[in-house]
Design a protein around this motif. Structure first.
Motif, PDB file in Angstrom:
ATOM      1  N   GLN A 160       0.824  -1.204   0.000  1.00  0.00           N
ATOM      2  CA  GLN A 160       0.000   0.000   0.000  1.00  0.00           C
ATOM      3  C   GLN A 160       0.861   1.258   0.000  1.00  0.00           C
ATOM      4  O   GLN A 160       1.880   1.316   0.699  1.00  0.00           O
ATOM      5  CB  GLN A 160      -0.914   0.010   1.229  1.00  0.00           C
ATOM      6  CG  GLN A 160      -1.897   1.147   1.279  1.00  0.00           C
ATOM      7  CD  GLN A 160      -2.831   1.033   2.486  1.00  0.00           C
ATOM      8  OE1 GLN A 160      -2.641   0.205   3.367  1.00  0.00           O
ATOM      9  NE2 GLN A 160      -3.851   1.874   2.523  1.00  0.00           N
ATOM     10  N   ASN A 161       0.466   2.255  -0.798  1.00  0.00           N
ATOM     11  CA  ASN A 161       1.156   3.542  -0.787  1.00  0.00           C
ATOM     12  C   ASN A 161       1.064   4.159   0.605  1.00  0.00           C
ATOM     13  O   ASN A 161      -0.013   4.151   1.221  1.00  0.00           O
ATOM     14  CB  ASN A 161       0.529   4.516  -1.791  1.00  0.00           C
ATOM     15  CG  ASN A 161       0.669   4.064  -3.222  1.00  0.00           C
ATOM     16  OD1 ASN A 161       1.578   3.310  -3.566  1.00  0.00           O
ATOM     17  ND2 ASN A 161      -0.235   4.516  -4.080  1.00  0.00           N
ATOM     18  N   TYR A 194      12.007   0.770  -5.989  1.00  0.00           N
ATOM     19  CA  TYR A 194      10.699   1.415  -6.007  1.00  0.00           C
ATOM     20  C   TYR A 194       9.747   0.805  -7.039  1.00  0.00           C
ATOM     21  O   TYR A 194       8.540   0.780  -6.831  1.00  0.00           O
ATOM     22  CB  TYR A 194      10.865   2.911  -6.240  1.00  0.00           C
ATOM     23  CG  TYR A 194      11.464   3.615  -5.040  1.00  0.00           C
ATOM     24  CD1 TYR A 194      10.669   4.005  -3.976  1.00  0.00           C
ATOM     25  CD2 TYR A 194      12.836   3.870  -4.958  1.00  0.00           C
ATOM     26  CE1 TYR A 194      11.210   4.640  -2.866  1.00  0.00           C
ATOM     27  CE2 TYR A 194      13.383   4.502  -3.860  1.00  0.00           C
ATOM     28  CZ  TYR A 194      12.566   4.883  -2.808  1.00  0.00           C
ATOM     29  OH  TYR A 194      13.111   5.496  -1.709  1.00  0.00           O
ATOM     30  N   THR A 195      10.270   0.340  -8.164  1.00  0.00           N
ATOM     31  CA  THR A 195       9.454  -0.333  -9.178  1.00  0.00           C
ATOM     32  C   THR A 195      10.195  -1.576  -9.650  1.00  0.00           C
ATOM     33  O   THR A 195      11.395  -1.734  -9.400  1.00  0.00           O
ATOM     34  CB  THR A 195       9.174   0.580 -10.390  1.00  0.00           C
ATOM     35  OG1 THR A 195      10.409   0.853 -11.068  1.00  0.00           O
ATOM     36  CG2 THR A 195       8.528   1.887  -9.951  1.00  0.00           C
ATOM     37  N   PHE A 230       8.601   7.385   2.533  1.00  0.00           N
ATOM     38  CA  PHE A 230       7.418   7.118   1.710  1.00  0.00           C
ATOM     39  C   PHE A 230       7.730   5.940   0.787  1.00  0.00           C
ATOM     40  O   PHE A 230       8.768   5.913   0.127  1.00  0.00           O
ATOM     41  CB  PHE A 230       7.036   8.333   0.861  1.00  0.00           C
ATOM     42  CG  PHE A 230       5.959   8.009  -0.151  1.00  0.00           C
ATOM     43  CD1 PHE A 230       4.635   7.944   0.227  1.00  0.00           C
ATOM     44  CD2 PHE A 230       6.291   7.739  -1.474  1.00  0.00           C
ATOM     45  CE1 PHE A 230       3.642   7.630  -0.691  1.00  0.00           C
ATOM     46  CE2 PHE A 230       5.310   7.422  -2.403  1.00  0.00           C
ATOM     47  CZ  PHE A 230       3.976   7.359  -2.009  1.00  0.00           C
ATOM     48  N   PRO A 232       5.888   3.440  -2.251  1.00  0.00           N
ATOM     49  CA  PRO A 232       4.732   3.147  -3.097  1.00  0.00           C
ATOM     50  C   PRO A 232       4.397   1.662  -3.063  1.00  0.00           C
ATOM     51  O   PRO A 232       5.248   0.827  -2.723  1.00  0.00           O
ATOM     52  CB  PRO A 232       5.217   3.572  -4.484  1.00  0.00           C
ATOM     53  CG  PRO A 232       6.692   3.311  -4.447  1.00  0.00           C
ATOM     54  CD  PRO A 232       7.126   3.625  -3.037  1.00  0.00           C
ATOM     55  N   ALA A 233       3.166   1.339  -3.408  1.00  0.00           N
ATOM     56  CA  ALA A 233       2.772  -0.065  -3.488  1.00  0.00           C
ATOM     57  C   ALA A 233       3.656  -0.785  -4.503  1.00  0.00           C
ATOM     58  O   ALA A 233       3.913  -0.272  -5.595  1.00  0.00           O
ATOM     59  CB  ALA A 233       1.304  -0.172  -3.894  1.00  0.00           C
TER      60      ALA A 233
END
Length: 275
Positions: A160-161, A194-195, A230, A232-233
């Motif tokens: 979840q973000n 992150y991705t 922070f 991200p999903a």
């Protein structure tokens, strides 16, 4: 006889509905005990160290015996200046980011560690080609839970973000043998992908040191830290350990590893704010 029965009925009704007020005479049906005083405090039970807490057992994995009747108990620890709450399994410090019943938190243990060999001749070199895996099965007695669902197939990934408080700890074991004088550096780095197509990025590092004099028997070290970030999903997390030696050496061999004990090695995350 009728008067006695009437008196007993009145007393019983009063006892059922009685409220206790401390520091004032205002009571409410919303509470049983009310403390009302702006100049005085309440002193709860305290201990000089956690080893004096109820149900302490050094032989237990989490150092405390399970006792459901004590759930919700509070005690103040003078040693680290904070309150602890008992959750049925162990005493948990107030200033922590992990807990068994923390619905927005996870604490993952080490399922597989690594070995880091080192060699020194004038200057030290260490070799670590892999990273430890934090995918151990959940175990409440060891305060290992995955309420955020971070465990995926072979990795730790965010679902979840949001803004997360991430805590990392890794125990190092082992030592060196040889003619050397200097310092061994134990470094722990948190990295994020992150991705799926991005590279691993370093977020924060923590270093601990061991002084070496001829024979390093002080290899048992723990590096740990917490960081707010922070995520991200879909973002993946990993921990990269490394060891280096700055010493004067005529030749030495070292073998270090990672401690699988969940007290020393874990990754924990708490969702502070979701987006």
């Amino acid at each position: 006889m009728k008067k006695i029965i009437l008196i007993l009925m009145v007393v019983a009704q009063y006892c059922v509905n009685a409220q206790v007020a401390i520091g004032g005479n205002f009571v409410s049906t919303k509470n049983i005990v009310k403390v009302q005083d702006g100049t005085k405090g309440v002193i709860l039970p305290f201990s000089n160290t956690y080893t004096g807490f109820p149900k302490y057992n050094n032989a237990s994995p989490d150092q405390f015996n399970d006792y459901p009747n004590l759930v919700g108990g509070l005690i103040y620890n003078k040693a680290d200046d904070q309150y602890y709450k008992y959750d049925g399994y162990a005493w948990n410090p107030a200033r922590q980011i992990q807990g068994i019943y923390q619905p927005k938190g996870s604490r993952l243990g080490l399922s597989s560690g690594i070995t880091i060999p080192c060699i020194s001749f004038g200057i030290g070199f260490c070799f670590a080609g892999t990273t430890p895996t934090y995918l151990a099965p959940d175990d409440k007695s060891q305060v290992l839970v995955d309420n955020l669902g971070l465990k995926s197939t072979g990795n730790v990934s965010v679902k979840q973000n949001g803004i997360y408080d991430v805590g990392v700890s890794l125990g190092f074991t082992g030592g060196s043998f040889g003619a050397q004088i200097g310092v061994t550096e134990f470094k722990l780095t948190l990295q994020v992908k992150y991705t799926a197509s991005s590279d691993w990025e370093t977020v924060v590092s923590k270093t601990n040191y061991s002084i070496v004099f001829i024979v390093d028997t002080q290899g048992n070290k723990t590096s740990s830290f917490s960081h707010t970030i922070f995520l991200p999903a879909g973002a993946e997390l990993r921990v990269v350990p490394s060891i280096s030696s700055t010493s004067i050496s005529g030749g030495a061999l070292s073998a270090y590893g990672t401690d699988s004990n969940s007290i020393s090695s874990y990754i924990a995350a708490r969702l502070i704010k979701a987006f």
